[in-house]
Design an enzyme around this catalytic site. Structure first.
Site, mmCIF file in Angstrom:
data_model
loop_
_atom_site.group_PDB
_atom_site.id
_atom_site.type_symbol
_atom_site.label_atom_id
_atom_site.label_comp_id
_atom_site.label_asym_id
_atom_site.label_seq_id
_atom_site.Cartn_x
_atom_site.Cartn_y
_atom_site.Cartn_z
ATOM 1 C CD GLU A 70 0.643 22.453 -10.804
ATOM 2 O OE1 GLU A 70 1.342 21.861 -9.871
ATOM 3 O OE2 GLU A 70 0.869 22.296 -12.160
ATOM 4 C CG ASP A 100 -2.572 20.073 -14.648
ATOM 5 O OD1 ASP A 100 -1.957 20.044 -13.530
ATOM 6 O OD2 ASP A 100 -2.309 19.138 -15.406
#
Length: 553
Positions: A311, A270
């Site tokens: 991501e 992330d």
């Protein structure tokens, strides 16, 4: 259930408290006969860790959150042969982290002084020092920078000696001042009690803006009070890590080892694109810094047999997904959710077929989804769908109760629509089942948002309770055990579980299968074939019908 389906098996996606209230409850739900073989793996969102904000993405450390999860729960998932996908937030950690708290306590003497990014050191010689104590970078250095919020991404941090030191802070920040207590003012500032009592009442009733603070007839004490509360102020937020610090790399290595120890097989990265920073760069997805960072992380991850899932939201036309795929990483398919709705609206799957064919031709290893904890991606579709089709998707989804949040306050710069996927499909059981069938026959690894599985509707009350900025709660309803039991009696839920079980147990759905998609007007056909047989999905977007046929040898 057949093993070694890391790249193709179904992936449950939920918070620890999404189903029942704790991870132990989720384990008990997954043990139910209706759930048997439905999931190969489980993406547990980061509230499973010790965290404070952003529903888990502001991590203090990677210890398990004892209010929601235990080692016994993790072992329970292993006993069910369910692999784990876990988050690793590369760019930042919470201000409550031991490293940042050490800086607050020790200042320049902290071993973590440069664990985070000292704004003034970073921009030294590249701007002018302001009265606020931070460097304002010259325009030429920041004009192409990508900002997540208004103003410069920094937080002024109070050191023990009273100095204010700016640190890089891309995401959330909040500074809080404590209520004053007359007894403490007498003790610490040697005031008369009556004066201390009046000052405490005036301060506590104010908005605590230190620049405009008005203590009435006691304004002569203002400097002393401002200095006093500044020394006691607390912070909330996420501080950017300095990836040029070897201590940060020690932290990265320790974190990946810990995630592997929990049993993770895939690690979702992330906010990785924000971590590399250089003067004069965009400081989001820097090239080559971003790819150098990923390679170093991947080298560590491979030592723990971990696959990485970086991501990132970027438009199709930017081709970031392709760059990631070419470098060997798994890629989030943020295009599928919008493409499926578009196929229903136009009664034609031409753009969907185009995307399937590209995945197959370029051998892209995707993790696909319908709904998720954020929203239905729309920015990502630019370059894949015509602009008018994207605008129609926005209109349709909003008309069905979805919520559009403009990107960083800019109008017409859309990011996502917040809605449950079931509501975005018009709360039609048949469309939900067709969408799920499509997902089961897509190449890649299907990620299933728990609320989609239970045909969850837009949660307006959840949004209201969350207040300003709580739009994402529209798709994050926590289901109690009673609601789970009720859902497991519904046809739309049981038929989805049948499809998930099919995807996991049928040997046709393997990495080596040949996949062919055909399109004839409103009719679409997707076929998987290998030595074990064939599996075929036929859909008609005009009639809203689907058929699944399995022929195993």
């Amino acid at each position: 259930m057949e093993k070694n389906k890391t790249m193709t098996g179904t992936l449950l996606n939920a918070y620890c408290d999404s189903m029942g209230g704790t991870l132990a409850d989720i384990v008990s739900i997954l043990r139910k006969p209706e759930m048997k073989d439905a999931f190969e793996s489980f993406y547990i969102l980061p509230s499973v860790f010790n965290c404070d904000l952003d529903r888990g993405f502001s991590i203090i450390n990677y210890d398990l959150n004892e209010t929601l999860a235990s080692k016994e729960d993790i072992e329970g998932l292993k006993e069910l042969d369910i692999r784990l996908l876990m988050d690793f937030v590369l760019n930042h950690i919470s201000v409550l982290s031991p490293q940042f708290q050490d800086i607050l306590e020790k200042g320049d003497d902290s071993e973590y002084r440069d664990f985070f990014i000292d704004w003034n050191k970073f921009w030294d010689g590249c701007g002018e020092m302001t009265d606020g104590g931070y460097i304002q970078p010259d325009k030429k250095y920041i004009e192409k920078m990508f900002f997540r919020k208004a103003g410069l991404p920094l937080l002024m941090v109070r050191f023990p000696d009273g100095r204010e030191v700016p640190y890089w802070n891309t995401f959330y920040q909040e500074i809080n001042y404590p209520n004053l207590n007359a007894y403490e003012l007498v003790r610490d500032l040697h005031m008369q009690y009556g004066v201390a009592d009046e000052i405490a009442k005036a301060f506590n009733q104010s908005d605590k803006n230190l620049e405009t603070l008005d203590l009435g007839r006691w304004n002569g004490y203002k400097d002393a009070i401002v200095g006093y509360v500044n020394n006691k102020r607390t912070y909330l937020g996420q501080m950017d890590l300095n990836i040029k610090s070897e201590l940060v790399w020690d932290y990265y290595r320790d974190t990946l080892a810990k995630l592997a120890g929990y049993g993770a097989s895939i690690v979702r990265l992330d906010a990785f694109a924000y971590a590399p920073k250089e003067v004069g760069e965009r400081n989001f997805l820097n090239d080559p810094g971003t790819w150098d960072l990923l390679q170093k992380i991947d080298d560590i991850a491979q030592g723990h047999n971990l696959k990485l899932l970086p991501e990132i939201h970027a438009s199709y036309e930017e081709k970031i997904y392709e760059t990631l795929a070419n470098k060997g990483y798994m890629v989030y398919d943020f295009f599928l959710p919008g493409l499926v709705i578009d196929a229903f609206e136009r009664k034609n799957g031409s753009y969907l077929k185009q995307w399937i064919d590209e995945i197959l031709a370029k051998q892209i290893h995707t993790v696909n989804m319908l709904g998720c904890h954020d929203g239905i991606p729309l920015l990502d579709l630019k370059g894949l769908l015509p602009e008018e089709s994207i605008q129609n998707l926005i209109r349709v989804t909003v008309d069905r109760g979805g919520y559009v949040k403009d990107l960083h306050g800019a109008k017409n710069v859309y990011y996502q629509v917040n809605a449950t996927y079931y509501s975005a499909l018009g709360e039609s059981d048949q469309r939900m089942l067709m969408a799920r069938a499509l997902q089961m026959f897509m190449p890649g690894k299907p990620q299933i948002w728990y609320l989609d599985l239970f045909a969850g509707k837009n949660d307006y009350e959840g949004m209201r309770k969350a207040g300003a900025g709580g739009h994402k709660e529209i798709n994050r309803t926590n289901l109690d055990m009673g609601q789970i039991e009720e859902g497991l009696g519904k046809d739309v839920v049981l038929k989805q579980l049948e499809m998930l079980r099919m995807r996991n147990t049928c040997k046709v759905f393997s990495e080596d299968a040949e996949i062919v998609s055909l399109l004839d007007g409103s009719q679409m056909e997707i076929t998987w074939k290998n030595e074990f047989g064939t599996a075929c999905l036929k859909l008609d977007f005009a009639k809203e019908t689907y058929q699944i046929a399995i022929d195993e040898k």
